[in-house]
Write a protein that holds these residues in place. Structure first.
Motif, PDB file in Angstrom:
ATOM      1  N   ALA A 279       0.840  -1.189   0.000  1.00  0.00           N
ATOM      2  CA  ALA A 279       0.000   0.000   0.000  1.00  0.00           C
ATOM      3  C   ALA A 279       0.879   1.245   0.000  1.00  0.00           C
ATOM      4  N   ASP A 280       0.225   2.417   0.035  1.00  0.00           N
ATOM      5  CA  ASP A 280       0.954   3.682   0.140  1.00  0.00           C
ATOM      6  C   ASP A 280       0.952   4.210   1.574  1.00  0.00           C
ATOM      7  N   VAL A 281      -0.229   4.203   2.205  1.00  0.00           N
ATOM      8  CA  VAL A 281      -0.365   4.864   3.503  1.00  0.00           C
ATOM      9  C   VAL A 281      -1.259   4.048   4.431  1.00  0.00           C
ATOM     10  N   PHE A 282      -0.854   3.973   5.700  1.00  0.00           N
ATOM     11  CA  PHE A 282      -1.716   3.517   6.782  1.00  0.00           C
ATOM     12  C   PHE A 282      -1.891   4.693   7.742  1.00  0.00           C
ATOM     13  N   LEU A 283      -3.113   5.162   7.905  1.00  0.00           N
ATOM     14  CA  LEU A 283      -3.394   6.267   8.812  1.00  0.00           C
ATOM     15  C   LEU A 283      -4.332   5.773   9.914  1.00  0.00           C
ATOM     16  N   ASN A 284      -3.794   5.671  11.135  1.00  0.00           N
ATOM     17  CA  ASN A 284      -4.577   5.232  12.291  1.00  0.00           C
ATOM     18  C   ASN A 284      -5.330   3.930  12.022  1.00  0.00           C
ATOM     19  N   CYS A 285      -4.574   2.922  11.607  1.00  0.00           N
ATOM     20  CA  CYS A 285      -5.145   1.616  11.292  1.00  0.00           C
ATOM     21  C   CYS A 285      -4.653   0.550  12.263  1.00  0.00           C
ATOM     22  N   GLN A 286      -5.412  -0.533  12.365  1.00  0.00           N
ATOM     23  CA  GLN A 286      -5.018  -1.721  13.103  1.00  0.00           C
ATOM     24  C   GLN A 286      -4.735  -2.801  12.065  1.00  0.00           C
ATOM     25  N   VAL A 287      -3.465  -3.178  11.914  1.00  0.00           N
ATOM     26  CA  VAL A 287      -3.066  -4.040  10.798  1.00  0.00           C
ATOM     27  C   VAL A 287      -2.308  -5.258  11.306  1.00  0.00           C
ATOM     28  N   SER A 288      -2.660  -6.419  10.790  1.00  0.00           N
ATOM     29  CA  SER A 288      -1.887  -7.642  11.047  1.00  0.00           C
ATOM     30  C   SER A 288      -1.633  -8.332   9.724  1.00  0.00           C
ATOM     31  N   CYS A 289      -0.430  -8.867   9.575  1.00  0.00           N
ATOM     32  CA  CYS A 289      -0.005  -9.416   8.289  1.00  0.00           C
ATOM     33  C   CYS A 289       0.851 -10.653   8.518  1.00  0.00           C
ATOM     34  N   GLY A 290       0.564 -11.722   7.772  1.00  0.00           N
ATOM     35  CA  GLY A 290       1.298 -12.972   7.944  1.00  0.00           C
ATOM     36  C   GLY A 290       2.644 -13.004   7.269  1.00  0.00           C
ATOM     37  N   GLU A 291       2.928 -12.048   6.396  1.00  0.00           N
ATOM     38  CA  GLU A 291       4.223 -12.013   5.705  1.00  0.00           C
ATOM     39  C   GLU A 291       4.837 -10.621   5.843  1.00  0.00           C
ATOM     40  N   ASN A 292       5.033  -9.910   4.735  1.00  0.00           N
ATOM     41  CA  ASN A 292       5.661  -8.587   4.765  1.00  0.00           C
ATOM     42  C   ASN A 292       4.656  -7.484   4.465  1.00  0.00           C
ATOM     43  N   ILE A 293       4.915  -6.311   5.034  1.00  0.00           N
ATOM     44  CA  ILE A 293       4.172  -5.109   4.672  1.00  0.00           C
ATOM     45  C   ILE A 293       5.135  -4.198   3.920  1.00  0.00           C
TER      46      ILE A 293
END
Length: 451
Positions: A279-293
């Motif tokens: 992605a380009d931007v995360f603004l005040n997000c709750q993020v979980s990812c099994g590999e790479n961001i």
């Protein structure tokens, strides 16, 4: 005086027997006839492709002391193998392209190829059989035979009676894997997903050419592609998700998938992917990812919220000059380690219990109607299922631990105060503006290296 004996014409045949050359020895005073040459050709075994005109010209012009081509065979014409001409794109990029201004073009991502009912998807061009040749000695020179291909395999298409044309049976998605074509259903929405459309729960792929309004749900077992803005909606996919215009979640949006996610931006959104996220931007997000961001482009930033990945994170900026509290974490927290320990202990107990049950069943093996034996069999089935479930969970977590080894948080641009970096159970609070850093774990501490 010793009589001058006229030498016979000489014939040289090429190594592949496809050409024969005449050589007339002697002087300009010698006379040769066509018959002399034919006898020489016969002695050399040349019987095919004889160039009578060349022989006559050589004799008439008294071409002494040099070779002249007087026989030539026919080269074989190799056949051509049959082949398929596909009327759809088989290879397309799932990676967004970088624009000249440094931004990322998420419209360049193509997740699927669609076809319509009756559309020709492939044309078969049959093999062309070759023509055998002949060498100057009358020997056959075999041509390569053209080979035909078997009919296309798969589902969702028809084959014409002559076997040359293939057409789609439906509107849908077409894909080719291991020489097998599959056409499956695609749910396509030309505008927005709103109250007039209702929630979508589809077995297959979903394409939305508009946006998704707040309160709506889009679920698919396959991929989901959304061209417009996603508002406070719920998006769930079994495979990849492409959000070409991003998410303005207003703290109500939820995006989750078993595959990967590609998105322009996320604002106030809960995001989960088993695969990677780009992605380009995360603004005040709750993020979980099994590999790479991976955040690319000039605005590639994580500002506020909590963003975590198992393997690693790459971004241009972490936090902001307003010192917004921002947490980025990679690896596995202490809860995962505790769960691994609990599972290992449980599995040991479950295995010991199953061994006791097996010993009990051996004692009761001849007492088929004994209620104790029946109860032991029931307990064995239950405990074996529990053991299998716990073993599968342990294997999954151990794989997750292994994939997390050597991970890092890499920041190309600035890291601002207010950012907290976590690697496994370790934490590091940023106290001043730093630039170009990579955060890694070294034993029991987090270290910062310049990039």
């Amino acid at each position: 005086m010793e009589a001058i004996v006229k030498k016979n014409p000489e014939i040289r045949v090429s190594h592949d027997n496809m050409k024969a050359y005449l050589y007339l020895p002697g002087s300009m005073m010698d006379d040769y006839t066509v018959t002399d040459v034919h006898e020489a050709l016969k002695r050399s075994g040349v019987s095919y492709g004889i160039l009578e005109g060349a022989i006559q010209d050589a004799i008439d012009a008294r071409m002494m002391g040099r070779e002249v081509l007087v026989a030539q065979g026919n080269m074989p014409q190799d056949g051509v193998d049959g082949y398929y001409e596909y009327k759809f794109s088989k290879d397309f990029s799932k990676k967004p392209k970088a624009s000249p201004d440094g931004s990322v073009d998420y419209w360049s991502i193509k997740m699927l190829e669609t076809v319509t009912e009756g559309q020709e998807i492939a044309v078969y061009h049959p093999s062309v059989q070759g023509t055998d040749g002949m060498n100057v000695k009358g020997g056959m020179v075999l041509a390569k035979r053209g080979r035909d291909l078997p009919p296309l395999k798969g589902k969702g298409f028809d084959r014409s009676a002559d076997g040359l044309s293939y057409t789609s049976q439906m509107d849908g998605k077409i894909e080719m894997r291991s020489d097998r074509i599959t056409i499956s259903s695609v749910y396509e929405v030309q505008g927005d997903v709103d109250l007039s459309i209702g929630n979508i729960d589809f077995r297959g792929d979903v394409v939305v050419h508009g946006g998704v309004c707040s309160g709506a749900t889009v679920k698919a077992t396959g991929t989901i592609t959304i061209d417009g803005i996603v508002e406070g909606a719920r998006i769930e996919a079994g495979r990849d998700i492409v959000l070409r215009s991003g998410v303005m979640g207003a703290s109500r949006a939820s995006i989750s998938t078993r595959g990967n996610i590609y998105a322009k931006f996320f604002e106030y959104t809960r995001v989960h992917a088993n695969g990677f996220i780009q992605a380009d931007v995360f603004l005040n997000c709750q993020v979980s990812c099994g590999e790479n961001i991976i955040l690319e482009g000039k605005k590639a930033s994580i500002i506020g919220g909590e963003v975590g990945a198992i393997q690693g994170i790459v971004a241009n900026t972490l936090g902001s000059d307003g010192q917004v509290r921002t947490k980025v974490k990679i690896g596995n927290g202490s809860a995962v380690m505790r769960r691994v320990g609990i599972l290992k202990s449980k599995i040991q107990v479950e295995k010991a219990n199953l061994e006791k049950i097996e010993r009990g069943l051996k004692v009761l093996k001849d007492m088929k109607n004994d209620p104790r034996r029946t109860e032991l069999l029931r307990v064995k089935i239950r405990d074996a299922a529990l053991l299998a479930e716990d073993t599968a969970e342990l294997e999954k977590l151990e794989d997750q631990l292994e994939r997390a080894r050597g991970g890092s948080v890499k920041v190309i641009g600035r890291v601002y105060p207010g950012v907290c970096v976590e690697i496994d159970e370790l934490k590091l609070q940023i106290q001043e503006v730093r630039k170009g850093l990579e955060f890694t774990r070294d034993m029991d501490r987090i270290v910062m290296c310049s990039v």
